[in-house]
Structure formats: C-alpha cells, structure tokens
Design an enzyme around this catalytic site. Structure first.
Site, short mmCIF file in Angstrom:
data_model
loop_
_atom_site.label_atom_id
_atom_site.label_comp_id
_atom_site.label_asym_id
_atom_site.label_seq_id
_atom_site.Cartn_x
_atom_site.Cartn_y
_atom_site.Cartn_z
N HIS A 206 0.80 -1.23 0.00
CA HIS A 206 0.00 0.00 0.00
C HIS A 206 0.83 1.28 0.00
CE1 HIS A 206 1.08 -0.26 4.27
NE2 HIS A 206 0.90 1.04 4.29
C1 UD1 Z 1 -1.24 5.96 5.70
C2 UD1 Z 1 0.17 6.36 6.13
C3 UD1 Z 1 1.12 5.20 5.90
C4 UD1 Z 1 0.63 3.96 6.62
C5 UD1 Z 1 -0.81 3.67 6.22
C6 UD1 Z 1 -1.34 2.54 7.06
C7 UD1 Z 1 0.75 8.73 5.82
C8 UD1 Z 1 1.51 9.69 5.03
N1 UD1 Z 1 0.66 7.49 5.33
O1 UD1 Z 1 -1.20 5.69 4.32
O2 UD1 Z 1 2.40 5.53 6.45
O3 UD1 Z 1 1.46 2.89 6.28
O4 UD1 Z 1 -1.63 4.82 6.45
O5 UD1 Z 1 -2.35 1.84 6.42
O6 UD1 Z 1 0.24 9.07 6.86
N2 UD1 Z 1 -8.68 5.27 2.15
C9 UD1 Z 1 -9.95 4.78 2.27
N3 UD1 Z 1 -10.42 4.51 3.54
C10 UD1 Z 1 -9.69 4.74 4.64
C11 UD1 Z 1 -8.40 5.26 4.50
C12 UD1 Z 1 -7.90 5.51 3.25
O7 UD1 Z 1 -10.66 4.55 1.30
O8 UD1 Z 1 -10.18 4.48 5.75
C13 UD1 Z 1 -8.13 5.50 0.78
C14 UD1 Z 1 -8.48 6.87 0.21
O9 UD1 Z 1 -8.63 6.72 -1.16
C15 UD1 Z 1 -7.22 7.67 0.50
C16 UD1 Z 1 -6.12 6.62 0.38
O10 UD1 Z 1 -6.71 5.42 0.85
O11 UD1 Z 1 -7.05 8.73 -0.39
C17 UD1 Z 1 -4.88 6.96 1.17
O12 UD1 Z 1 -5.17 7.20 2.54
P1 UD1 Z 1 -4.13 8.03 3.46
O13 UD1 Z 1 -4.58 7.97 4.87
O14 UD1 Z 1 -3.84 9.35 2.88
O15 UD1 Z 1 -2.79 7.22 3.31
P2 UD1 Z 1 -2.51 5.67 3.45
O16 UD1 Z 1 -2.09 5.18 2.11
O17 UD1 Z 1 -3.63 5.01 4.13
N1 UDP Z 2 -3.46 -5.57 9.14
C1 UDP Z 2 -4.76 -5.98 9.38
N2 UDP Z 2 -5.54 -6.34 8.32
C2 UDP Z 2 -5.08 -6.33 7.04
C3 UDP Z 2 -3.74 -5.91 6.81
C4 UDP Z 2 -2.97 -5.53 7.88
O1 UDP Z 2 -5.21 -6.01 10.54
O2 UDP Z 2 -5.83 -6.69 6.13
C5 UDP Z 2 -2.62 -5.14 10.28
C6 UDP Z 2 -1.32 -5.88 10.42
O3 UDP Z 2 -1.49 -7.03 11.21
C7 UDP Z 2 -0.40 -4.85 11.08
C8 UDP Z 2 -0.98 -3.51 10.63
O4 UDP Z 2 -2.24 -3.80 10.05
O5 UDP Z 2 -0.48 -4.91 12.49
C9 UDP Z 2 -0.07 -2.87 9.62
O6 UDP Z 2 -0.69 -1.73 9.10
P1 UDP Z 2 -0.38 -1.14 7.68
O7 UDP Z 2 0.30 -2.16 6.84
O8 UDP Z 2 -1.64 -0.55 7.18
O9 UDP Z 2 0.57 0.09 8.00
P2 UDP Z 2 2.17 0.21 8.25
O10 UDP Z 2 2.56 -0.74 9.29
O11 UDP Z 2 2.85 0.02 6.94
O12 UDP Z 2 2.32 1.64 8.68
#
Ligand code: UD1
Ligand code: UDP
Length: 368
Positions: A206
């Site tokens: 992601h």
């Molecule tokens: C964010 C964090 C990333 C982390 C990730 C965990 C930043 C800069 N990035 O990335 O470090 O690894 O969260 O998962 O803070 N969206 C939805 N529903 C949601 C959330 C997001 O549909 O509940 C979609 C939207 O299209 C949105 C995109 O995901 O534009 C990105 O969401 P955003 O929170 O900006 O960044 P992440 O990629 O989730």
């Molecule tokens: N995770 C989850 N469901 C999923 C994928 C990930 O519960 O379908 C959990 C995973 O076990 C871990 C956390 O989400 O604890 C990691 O989050 P993510 O990969 O979104 O963010 P990052 O760690 O890269 O910031």
C-alpha cells in the site's frame, strides 16, 4: 495524570492498544483523540470493536486528501482539543501524518509529547513517513525506541540520550495478546471463507512509493504472479483501499492473485502466522512476520526495520518481477530459528511506567 492518545490509522490503533490496556490497568486518566485519517469500517472501527478499545472521545473526521489537506485540517482540530482538554502529555505512535500533526500541535501549545516507535530510519527522505518520523522525533520530549539500533539513530542526530528509552515495540505486545485469541476465534472463519486449507502466500502492498507509481505497482503484481505460477500456491492479497483505487485508475490486472477486502486483526494475524511467506511493503507486517517466524520478502528498496534483515527473517526485493521471484526462492526454506529483535511483549508497560516517572520533571521544565 491525564494522557492524550492521538491516533488516526490502522497501524496506530493496533500498536496503541497495548498502551491503552496498561493505562486502564493502572487506572490512569486518558482519552483517545482520533484524527479520522482512516475511516472505512475495515480500516478503523473493526479494530476498536475487536480489540475492545474505548471509543475516541474526539474524532476529527478529517478523511483523505493531499498531504497538506490532511495535515492542515488535523492541526487545527488537534490544537482545539488540546486547548480545551489541557492533557499532561500526548502519546503518538509511528510515522503517519497523524503522528506529525499530533506532535507538532502539542509542542506548540506546551503539551509534552512521547513518541512511541521513535528512531526508525529508512534514510530515504522521499518517503512521507521518513519526514514524519524525523520531525516527530526531534520535537518530542520522550522517545520510546523499540531497539538499540533505533536509539543509536537518535543519538547520531544529536538528540539527548536522557530523553531516549529502549522499550521494545508494542507490536510484540499486540501479537502476544492476540495470537491465541486469533487461533480460537474469528481468524478461522477468514481461512475457511477463502478455501485455503493448505499452503499459501500472504501479501500486503500500500505504500505511496509503490502503488502511486504505475510502473512499480505493475512490477510487483507481475512478480507476485510469477511466484504464484512457480510455486503453484495461492497468493492472497487483502488490498488496502489506496491500492484498490490505484489499480482501478491505472487499469492494472491482478492476474492470478486473490484480492480480498482488508481483514480484521485476528483474521489477519492468523493468516499471517500460517503463511509460507509474507510479501509486503508494510512496516508493521515486516515486524509481525519476524515475530511470528514467517519469512518475509519486502517489496521495497530500503527498510527502517533493518533488525529483521539482520536476524535473517526478511530480505529486500524492490519491485522488479524477476527479483521478487528470486527472493521468494531464497526465503521459502529459510531456517526459522531467528530471535525476535523487537522485545519481550512488555513494551507498553515500560512506556506507561516511564511516562509516570518522567512527567513531573517534564511539567516543571516545559518552556513553551
Ligand atoms: C497511511 C500512512 C502510511 C501507513 C498507512 C497505514 C501517511 C503519510 N501514510 O497511508 O504511512 O502505512 O496509512 O495503512 O500518513 N482510504 C480509504 N479509507 C480509509 C483510509 C484511506 O478509502 O479508511 C483511501 C483513500 O482513497 C485515501 C487513500 O486510501 O485517499 C490513502 O489514505 P491516506 O490515509 O492518505 O494514506 P494511506 O495510504 O492510508
Ligand atoms: N493488518 C490488518 N488487516 C489487514 C492488513 C494488515 O489487521 O488486512 C494489520 C497488520 O497485522 C499490522 C498492521 O495492520 O499490524 C499494519 O498496518 P499497515 O500495513 O496498514 O501500516 P504500516 O505498518 O505500513 O504503517
């Protein structure tokens, strides 16, 4: 003491849960301030329900946007809550935009900040997470480094050693607390629903640098298809909403990869613990795979979790299809007898104790 827990995304909810448990156990006052950075049911509420977390006292509901939109809205919202609540300390966890904002808003209004998971470095400033963690580390008053290596990163940048505590990572606490539960409950349903009785590979991808770059994202999907064909095993990908959206926008084809919705924590942990290999660009998943003794192929060119590579649990594969297959072949029969470098599962207890001990001093010396 009154502790403000600021969180906004899936990994922060999971990694803050052990700290919330400790605060509850010790009968300390706290409240959760949710920025609303994540808001879809399966990225947010499912974890509050499953992990039995108290509801956030405040949810800013900022939703998604550009970096400036997200952080700008959050800053105003967090500041407003802090001025009203006047907590004794704020705790933030990790490296998301929520963490940057929480720390910045707090120091500007004189609330001390504790950064959980401090000192991680990929040394790649093109990643938004690297910028967030560097800034958060440099403005926080207490830095909870998960490992000795993380502590060294902080000292090298001139951060005073008296602020830094090596505590382990709360992800170990979370895994230890939930793995048995996962085996007994919900996770089994997820496996049954997928119809994978035997071996399989688990994927999460992601990161902005991967999925917002069509060439890299395609390279990863192609690589995973090569893996699926070579080993003849299912490749299961609970797909993050960001990645789902980009796949659609770029017209990318998943081929033989099994795409499923993001999973609840117990289901994901169970799938992860039984996978032959994990392919990921997630920080938390690299750690969990290492703790669960499942070899990991990281779909990035660097990692801020080098401990996983040093113990032999992880390798970097980048986004080139052939390299991904090559690294899968290298890791699949890896001896799994490595030791977990992220602590003993008591990080949260340590962090809460340190906060209690350090707070009187912080309150006396806060200069803002
Ligand atoms: C964010 C964090 C990333 C982390 C990730 C965990 C930043 C800069 N990035 O990335 O470090 O690894 O969260 O998962 O803070 N969206 C939805 N529903 C949601 C959330 C997001 O549909 O509940 C979609 C939207 O299209 C949105 C995109 O995901 O534009 C990105 O969401 P955003 O929170 O900006 O960044 P992440 O990629 O989730
Ligand atoms: N995770 C989850 N469901 C999923 C994928 C990930 O519960 O379908 C959990 C995973 O076990 C871990 C956390 O989400 O604890 C990691 O989050 P993510 O990969 O979104 O963010 P990052 O760690 O890269 O910031």
């Amino acid at each position: 003491m009154n502790v403000s827990i600021v969180l906004g995304t899936r990994p922060e909810i999971i990694k803050m849960t052990p700290i919330v448990r400790q605060l509850e156990k010790k009968g300390l006052d706290f409240f959760i301030l949710h920025t609303g950075q994540h808001y879809s049911y399966n990225m947010d509420k499912v974890f509050f329900e499953q992990l039995k977390l108290p509801q956030p006292k405040y949810n800013l509901e900022v939703g998604s946007g550009t970096h400036a939109e997200e952080t700008g809205k959050m800053l105003v919202g967090v500041e407003g809550v802090l001025l009203m609540e006047k907590p004794d300390i704020m705790l933030v966890e990790g490296d998301t935009n929520t963490v940057l904002v929480g720390a910045l808003a707090a120091v500007k209004v004189g609330v001390p900040v504790g950064h959980v998971e401090a000192g991680l470095r990929s040394f790649d400033r093109s990643m938004p997470e690297e910028v967030n963690r560097v800034v958060a580390d440099h403005i926080s008053h207490l830095l909870f480094a998960p490992t000795e290596k993380a502590r060294e990163n902080l000292l090298r940048e001139g951060i005073g050693g008296e602020k830094v505590y090596v505590t382990g990572n709360t992800i170990v606490d979370a895994v230890y607390e939930n793995l048995e539960l996962a085996k007994k409950s919900g996770g089994n349903n997820a496996l049954e629903g997928l119809g994978v009785g035997g071996d399989y590979f688990l994927v999460t991808v992601h990161r902005q640098e991967n999925v917002d770059d069509p060439r890299r994202f395609k390279g990863i999907l192609d690589g995973l298809n090569l893996v699926q064909e070579y080993f003849g095993l299912p490749v299961i990908y609970p797909i993050h909403p960001r990645s789902r959206r980009r796949m659609r926008e770029y017209g990318l084809d998943a081929g033989g990869i099994v795409l499923i919705e993001p999973l609840d924590y117990l289901s994901f942990l169970l799938l992860e613990s039984r996978a032959r290999l994990v392919f990921t660009d997630s920080g938390g998943v690299q750690e969990e795979a290492c703790i669960l003794k499942v070899p990991c192929v990281t779909l990035r060119d660097n990692t801020e979790r080098p401990e996983t590579i040093e113990v032999g649990a992880n390798t970097l594969a980048g986004a080139e299809p052939k390299k991904i297959l090559e690294k899968a072949k290298l890791m699949i029969d890896r001896d799994r007898s490595w030791s977990n470098p992220f602590g003993d599962g008591k990080a949260a207890e340590r962090i809460v104790d340190i906060v209690g001990e350090a707070l009187p001093n912080l309150l006396n010396h806060t200069v803002y």
